[in-house]
Design an enzyme around this catalytic site. Structure first.
Site, PDB file in Angstrom:
ATOM      1  N   GLY A  78      35.693  41.932  32.639  1.00 17.86           N
ATOM      2  CA  GLY A  78      35.164  42.737  33.741  1.00 17.86           C
ATOM      3  C   GLY A  78      34.122  43.666  33.744  1.00 17.86           C
ATOM      4  O   GLY A  78      33.293  43.251  33.367  1.00 17.86           O
ATOM      5  N   GLY A 136      41.818  40.890  33.884  1.00 18.03           N
ATOM      6  CA  GLY A 136      43.152  41.320  33.979  1.00 18.03           C
ATOM      7  C   GLY A 136      43.963  40.725  32.517  1.00 18.03           C
ATOM      8  O   GLY A 136      44.622  41.342  32.069  1.00 18.03           O
ATOM      9  N   LYS A 182      40.312  55.349  35.193  1.00 15.80           N
ATOM     10  CA  LYS A 182      41.741  56.028  34.925  1.00 15.80           C
ATOM     11  C   LYS A 182      42.580  55.801  33.765  1.00 15.80           C
ATOM     12  O   LYS A 182      42.446  54.692  33.130  1.00 15.80           O
ATOM     13  CB  LYS A 182      42.712  55.521  36.132  1.00 15.80           C
ATOM     14  CG  LYS A 182      42.201  56.038  37.704  1.00 15.80           C
ATOM     15  CD  LYS A 182      42.920  55.078  38.411  1.00 15.80           C
ATOM     16  CE  LYS A 182      42.519  55.473  39.955  1.00 15.80           C
ATOM     17  NZ  LYS A 182      43.398  54.537  40.881  1.00 15.80           N
ATOM     18  N   ARG A 219      31.296  29.665  35.116  1.00 14.19           N
ATOM     19  CA  ARG A 219      32.825  29.291  34.931  1.00 14.19           C
ATOM     20  C   ARG A 219      32.685  27.861  34.749  1.00 14.19           C
ATOM     21  O   ARG A 219      33.671  27.326  34.120  1.00 14.19           O
ATOM     22  CB  ARG A 219      33.463  29.895  35.966  1.00 14.19           C
ATOM     23  CG  ARG A 219      33.780  31.363  35.587  1.00 14.19           C
ATOM     24  CD  ARG A 219      34.914  32.071  36.455  1.00 14.19           C
ATOM     25  NE  ARG A 219      35.045  33.475  36.171  1.00 14.19           N
ATOM     26  CZ  ARG A 219      35.530  34.185  36.850  1.00 14.19           C
ATOM     27  NH1 ARG A 219      36.030  33.928  38.184  1.00 14.19           N
ATOM     28  NH2 ARG A 219      35.762  35.224  36.460  1.00 14.19           N
TER      29      ARG A 219
HETATM   30  P1  AMP Z   1      38.009  50.397  34.986  1.00 10.71           P
HETATM   31  O1  AMP Z   1      38.134  49.149  36.410  1.00 10.71           O
HETATM   32  O2  AMP Z   1      39.174  51.125  34.997  1.00 10.71           O
HETATM   33  O3  AMP Z   1      37.440  49.843  33.949  1.00 10.71           O
HETATM   34  O4  AMP Z   1      36.909  51.391  35.906  1.00 10.71           O
HETATM   35  C1  AMP Z   1      35.627  50.950  36.124  1.00 10.71           C
HETATM   36  C2  AMP Z   1      35.129  52.055  37.068  1.00 10.71           C
HETATM   37  O5  AMP Z   1      35.260  53.288  36.503  1.00 10.71           O
HETATM   38  C3  AMP Z   1      33.710  51.614  37.339  1.00 10.71           C
HETATM   39  O6  AMP Z   1      33.518  51.287  38.774  1.00 10.71           O
HETATM   40  C4  AMP Z   1      32.943  53.194  37.189  1.00 10.71           C
HETATM   41  O7  AMP Z   1      32.147  53.438  37.958  1.00 10.71           O
HETATM   42  C5  AMP Z   1      34.117  53.930  37.072  1.00 10.71           C
HETATM   43  N1  AMP Z   1      33.822  55.238  36.211  1.00 10.71           N
HETATM   44  C6  AMP Z   1      33.425  55.362  35.092  1.00 10.71           C
HETATM   45  N2  AMP Z   1      33.173  56.648  34.878  1.00 10.71           N
HETATM   46  C7  AMP Z   1      33.378  57.544  35.451  1.00 10.71           C
HETATM   47  C8  AMP Z   1      33.328  58.817  35.906  1.00 10.71           C
HETATM   48  N3  AMP Z   1      32.943  59.687  34.938  1.00 10.71           N
HETATM   49  N4  AMP Z   1      33.570  59.227  37.221  1.00 10.71           N
HETATM   50  C9  AMP Z   1      34.014  58.423  37.926  1.00 10.71           C
HETATM   51  N5  AMP Z   1      34.131  56.970  37.902  1.00 10.71           N
HETATM   52  C10 AMP Z   1      33.934  56.360  36.812  1.00 10.71           C
END
Ligand code: AMP
Length: 403
Positions: free
Chosen positions: A352, A375, A199, A38
């Site tokens: 991220g 974010g 999610k 950074r």
């Molecule tokens: P996000 O911050 O919403 O982009 O989510 C990232 C997280 O989603 C990572 O820590 C992954 O381990 C988790 N993730 C991705 N695929 C799966 C899955 N099939 N089951 C559970 N967690 C997941």
């Protein structure tokens, strides 16, 4: 609208306050900086200002100090690293807008650099307090925002100060606007978005905003299982948001209406436990056995997603295809990273986890742009106005183009 950059204003002889993102990872014990990227990324804007005769006042946050000044969040290690990288002295103020900052910035000469202490040592920084913003402004004659990672926050040093000083962007924000902004507002087509992560709820606004812009939407990762359940499929013990089933159905419907091709995994790597060492098998998406959870996309899905990407001209990727932190469930995410790296397309990584995945796959230098703000890039993809960018001066257009 294009924003003015440091190149669009006269900086010679002026005191320029530059908001950087020096929120670097440090060793907890020694406070040694463990990744200086950074700081390195901020150098082009700083060098440009120095070479053009500005007096440079830098500021940033570091970590989340809650109770005012805390030595462990001091920017001192950053001053040392900056000084090493620039090959010049960087004077470090012992406060943010207090006596030390005022004294050090009072009689600066062209080409001098002062770094203020962590802006969050001032408790009102994150409240966007007008008096504190005025104090920041009183130190300088121009404001440059080059911290994309905090541009979605209206804080004194990211937005408030712009009410009292002419405000323009540095080269890092300029690049974010060019690529991330360019993709969302005026993409070369076909435009494909790849969304993953845990999610659906975290990505609803991104899906809704992109649905009006993309030609195809690829959904992988944990969020895919909410869509499968919404379609009436067995998902075993896979992650699922039961309160978002209606929403998932609705998204599938809207995609049809808008003629957006929505691709979901056709097979999955499944396991009985959420662990890297859990035994794995491959299951078709409609048929995940009881007691098993999907932790990565399967090999047929990788091929399906690849063929949807191969003709794309612009691709935005946000979120891993599986639990990529576990090496045994990182194959799908790595395959997508490598696919993007091979394509002759504008490939944009939305910060991220996807940025970490591209790094891990060793292809960071083969994608067009990796956004520096997790974010902030998500909010950008949601179509939100980022206060730290909205506050910057617009470039005046030619008058003929209709803008
Ligand atoms: P996000 O911050 O919403 O982009 O989510 C990232 C997280 O989603 C990572 O820590 C992954 O381990 C988790 N993730 C991705 N695929 C799966 C899955 N099939 N089951 C559970 N967690 C997941």
């Amino acid at each position: 609208m294009n924003k003015k950059t440091v190149k669009d204003i006269q900086v010679k002889g002026k005191k320029v306050l530059v908001r950087c993102d020096f929120n670097v990872p440090q060793d907890k014990e020694t406070l040694e900086i463990t990744d200086n990227r950074r700081i390195v990324a901020a150098i082009p804007t700083i060098e440009y200002l120095l070479q053009n005769g500005a007096k440079v006042i830098l500021c940033s946050h570091l970590g989340r100090p809650k109770e005012g000044p805390e030595p462990k969040y001091s920017l001192k290690p950053v001053a040392e690293e900056l000084s090493r990288l620039l090959g010049r002295e960087v004077k470090m103020a012992t406060d943010v807008v207090g006596e030390s900052a005022k004294t050090l910035t009072a009689d600066m000469k062209e080409g001098e650099i002062v770094l203020l202490e962590n802006v969050r040592f001032e408790k009102l920084e994150t409240k966007n307090d007008a008096e504190l913003s005025k104090k920041f402004a009183s130190l300088a004659e121009l404001f440059v925002n080059d911290a994309f990672g905090t541009a979605h926050r209206a804080h004194c040093s990211t937005e408030g100060v712009s009410a009292y000083l002419p405000a323009v962007s540095g080269f890092l924000i300029e690049k974010e606007l060019e690529f991330l902004g360019g993709a969302v507002q005026n993409p070369q087509r076909p435009f494909v978005a790849v969304l993953g992560g845990a999610k659906v709820s975290d990505k609803i606004s991104v899906i809704e905003n992109l649905m009006d812009k993309v030609d195809a939407l690829i959904i992988g990762g944990g969020m895919a299982y909410t869509f499968f359940k919404a379609q009436g499929h067995d998902i075993g013990t896979s992650i699922c948001e039961d309160d978002k089933l209606e929403l998932a159905k609705n998204i599938l419907e809207v995609a049809k209406q808008k003629n957006v091709e929505l691709l979901l995994p056709i097979d999955n790597i499944v396991a009985k436990e959420f662990s890297n060492d859990s035994e794995t098998t491959i299951a078709e998406s409609g048929d995940i056995p009881e007691g098993y959870m999907g932790l990565d996309i399967g090999p047929k899905t990788v091929e399906k997603f690849k063929s949807a990407l191969v003709n794309a001209k612009t691709i935005v990727w946000n979120g891993p295809m599986g639990v990529f932190e576990f090496p045994n469930f990182a194959k799908g995410t790595t395959a997508i990273a490598k696919t993007l790296a091979e394509l002759d397309a504008i490939t944009i990584i939305g910060g991220g986890d996807s940025a970490a995945a591209v790094d891990k796959a060793g292809v960071a230098d083969k994608v067009t742009h990796i956004s520096t703000g997790g974010g902030a890039s998500l909010e950008f993809l949601e179509g939100k106005v980022l206060p730290g960018i909205a506050c910057l001066e617009d470039k005046r257009c030619c008058g003929n183009c209709g803008h």
